[in-house]
Design a protein around this motif. Structure first.
Motif, PDB file in Angstrom:
ATOM      1  N   THR A 130       1.036  -1.289  -0.036  1.00 20.04           N
ATOM      2  CA  THR A 130      -0.081  -0.011  -0.135  1.00 20.04           C
ATOM      3  C   THR A 130       0.939   1.386  -0.024  1.00 20.04           C
ATOM      4  N   GLY A 131       1.959   1.298   0.723  1.00 21.98           N
ATOM      5  CA  GLY A 131       2.822   2.359   0.808  1.00 21.98           C
ATOM      6  C   GLY A 131       3.515   2.740  -0.316  1.00 21.98           C
ATOM      7  N   VAL A 132       3.877   1.620  -0.895  1.00 21.96           N
ATOM      8  CA  VAL A 132       4.524   1.665  -2.270  1.00 21.96           C
ATOM      9  C   VAL A 132       3.587   2.176  -3.497  1.00 21.96           C
ATOM     10  N   LEU A 133       2.399   1.530  -3.421  1.00 25.23           N
ATOM     11  CA  LEU A 133       1.537   2.262  -4.272  1.00 25.23           C
ATOM     12  C   LEU A 133       1.157   3.674  -4.303  1.00 25.23           C
ATOM     13  N   LEU A 134       1.002   4.133  -3.017  1.00 24.69           N
ATOM     14  CA  LEU A 134       0.581   5.485  -2.754  1.00 24.69           C
ATOM     15  C   LEU A 134       1.923   6.265  -3.245  1.00 24.69           C
ATOM     16  N   TRP A 135       2.962   5.988  -2.846  1.00 21.88           N
ATOM     17  CA  TRP A 135       4.092   6.683  -3.253  1.00 21.88           C
ATOM     18  C   TRP A 135       4.144   6.816  -4.933  1.00 21.88           C
ATOM     19  N   LEU A 136       3.976   5.639  -5.604  1.00 17.80           N
ATOM     20  CA  LEU A 136       4.066   5.571  -7.113  1.00 17.80           C
ATOM     21  C   LEU A 136       2.742   6.368  -7.463  1.00 17.80           C
ATOM     22  N   GLY A 137       1.558   6.420  -6.923  1.00 14.76           N
ATOM     23  CA  GLY A 137       0.684   7.249  -7.298  1.00 14.76           C
ATOM     24  C   GLY A 137       0.957   8.920  -7.033  1.00 14.76           C
ATOM     25  N   GLY A 138       1.507   9.172  -5.867  1.00 13.02           N
ATOM     26  CA  GLY A 138       1.802  10.365  -5.687  1.00 13.02           C
ATOM     27  C   GLY A 138       2.885  10.952  -6.794  1.00 13.02           C
ATOM     28  N   ALA A 139       3.971  10.100  -7.236  1.00  8.55           N
ATOM     29  CA  ALA A 139       4.803  10.689  -7.999  1.00  8.55           C
ATOM     30  C   ALA A 139       4.095  10.713  -9.457  1.00  8.55           C
ATOM     31  N   LEU A 140       3.209   9.788  -9.735  1.00 10.51           N
ATOM     32  CA  LEU A 140       2.485  10.099 -11.146  1.00 10.51           C
ATOM     33  C   LEU A 140       1.653  11.417 -11.109  1.00 10.51           C
ATOM     34  N   LEU A 141       1.239  11.608  -9.970  1.00 11.32           N
ATOM     35  CA  LEU A 141       0.422  12.821  -9.931  1.00 11.32           C
ATOM     36  C   LEU A 141       1.143  14.081  -9.862  1.00 11.32           C
ATOM     37  N   LEU A 142       2.393  13.982  -9.189  1.00  7.53           N
ATOM     38  CA  LEU A 142       3.315  15.304  -9.401  1.00  7.53           C
ATOM     39  C   LEU A 142       3.775  15.320 -10.642  1.00  7.53           C
ATOM     40  N   HIS A 143       4.188  14.471 -11.227  1.00  4.17           N
ATOM     41  CA  HIS A 143       4.835  14.533 -12.522  1.00  4.17           C
ATOM     42  C   HIS A 143       3.494  15.038 -13.753  1.00  4.17           C
ATOM     43  N   ASP A 144       2.758  14.565 -13.683  1.00  5.22           N
ATOM     44  CA  ASP A 144       1.533  14.979 -14.512  1.00  5.22           C
ATOM     45  C   ASP A 144       0.982  16.071 -14.368  1.00  5.22           C
TER      46      ASP A 144
ATOM     47  N   VAL B 157       1.900  18.725 -12.210  1.00  9.18           N
ATOM     48  CA  VAL B 157       2.942  19.874 -11.704  1.00  9.18           C
ATOM     49  C   VAL B 157       3.987  19.882 -12.764  1.00  9.18           C
ATOM     50  N   ILE B 158       4.864  19.068 -12.547  1.00 10.89           N
ATOM     51  CA  ILE B 158       6.353  18.922 -13.351  1.00 10.89           C
ATOM     52  C   ILE B 158       6.057  19.461 -14.742  1.00 10.89           C
ATOM     53  N   ALA B 159       5.226  18.433 -15.540  1.00  9.26           N
ATOM     54  CA  ALA B 159       5.256  18.381 -16.741  1.00  9.26           C
ATOM     55  C   ALA B 159       4.541  19.812 -17.252  1.00  9.26           C
ATOM     56  N   PRO B 160       3.382  20.192 -17.080  1.00 10.80           N
ATOM     57  CA  PRO B 160       2.779  21.252 -17.261  1.00 10.80           C
ATOM     58  C   PRO B 160       3.560  22.664 -17.084  1.00 10.80           C
ATOM     59  N   LEU B 161       4.592  22.557 -15.833  1.00 12.57           N
ATOM     60  CA  LEU B 161       5.223  23.609 -15.671  1.00 12.57           C
ATOM     61  C   LEU B 161       6.583  23.887 -16.495  1.00 12.57           C
ATOM     62  N   VAL B 162       6.996  22.549 -16.956  1.00 11.35           N
ATOM     63  CA  VAL B 162       8.093  22.651 -18.030  1.00 11.35           C
ATOM     64  C   VAL B 162       7.688  23.264 -19.269  1.00 11.35           C
ATOM     65  N   LEU B 163       6.611  22.893 -19.630  1.00 13.34           N
ATOM     66  CA  LEU B 163       5.934  22.945 -21.021  1.00 13.34           C
ATOM     67  C   LEU B 163       5.761  24.554 -20.825  1.00 13.34           C
TER      68      LEU B 163
ATOM     69  N   VAL C  97      16.008  17.948 -16.907  1.00 14.72           N
ATOM     70  CA  VAL C  97      17.174  17.331 -16.346  1.00 14.72           C
ATOM     71  C   VAL C  97      17.425  18.042 -14.912  1.00 14.72           C
ATOM     72  N   ALA C  98      17.095  19.492 -14.968  1.00  9.39           N
ATOM     73  CA  ALA C  98      17.015  20.107 -13.508  1.00  9.39           C
ATOM     74  C   ALA C  98      16.096  19.626 -12.687  1.00  9.39           C
ATOM     75  N   GLY C  99      15.049  19.227 -12.851  1.00  5.38           N
ATOM     76  CA  GLY C  99      13.929  18.856 -12.082  1.00  5.38           C
ATOM     77  C   GLY C  99      14.208  17.561 -11.786  1.00  5.38           C
ATOM     78  N   ALA C 100      14.734  16.811 -12.616  1.00  2.87           N
ATOM     79  CA  ALA C 100      15.366  15.456 -12.096  1.00  2.87           C
ATOM     80  C   ALA C 100      16.633  15.518 -11.020  1.00  2.87           C
ATOM     81  N   LEU C 101      17.485  16.382 -11.178  1.00  4.83           N
ATOM     82  CA  LEU C 101      18.265  16.748 -10.359  1.00  4.83           C
ATOM     83  C   LEU C 101      17.949  17.213  -8.883  1.00  4.83           C
TER      84      LEU C 101
END
Length: 134
Positions: A30-44, A46-52, A73-77
């Motif tokens: 459950t914790g792993v799936l919650l972390w993966l879901g949070g990472a997916l939500l953060l990327h889709d 926040v990060i991707a629209p902000l970069v664009l 690359v800066a975001g990944a770093l």
């Protein structure tokens, strides 16, 4: 090129299989799936629209691609460096995190910005020197 795509796809599928097998061995899925879901939500969300948007607002023309790549690359770093950047302060054991991580992170971001500026300048120079096509 087609062979490389097939090999890359097979390698990706094999690595996903390894990930699923490791996930099945984990005790608290459950914790792993919650972390993966949070990472997916953060990327889709926040990060991707902000970069664009930043790439769209900052640069016009041929330099847009390298700037967006540099932002990714800066975001990944930054994401990789967040644990040591947000650490609570000095630890009892000075050998745990012995380096100046904020400085090294800034140096890495500076290197990314420098390479991006050089690449964009080189592209502009090549485009100006190229004779017009008939």
């Amino acid at each position: 090129m087609k062979v490389m795509r097939i090999l890359a796809g097979l390698a990706g599928a094999a690595l996903m299989g390894v990930g699923v097998s490791l996930l099945s061995d984990a005790g608290d899925v459950t914790g792993v799936l919650l972390w993966l879901g949070g990472a997916l939500l953060l990327h889709d969300a926040v990060i991707a629209p902000l970069v664009l948007v930043v790439g769209l607002l900052l640069v016009r023309g041929a330099g847009r691609g390298p700037v967006r790549g540099a932002l990714v690359v800066a975001g990944a770093l930054t994401v990789v460096a967040l644990p040591v950047l947000l650490r609570p302060g000095p630890t009892a054991n000075s050998s745990v995190l012995p380096l100046d991580y904020p400085r090294n992170w800034l140096l890495a971001l500076g290197a990314v910005a420098t390479v991006t500026a050089l690449l964009t300048a080189a592209r502009g120079f090549v485009r100006r020197r190229r004779p017009p096509s008939p």
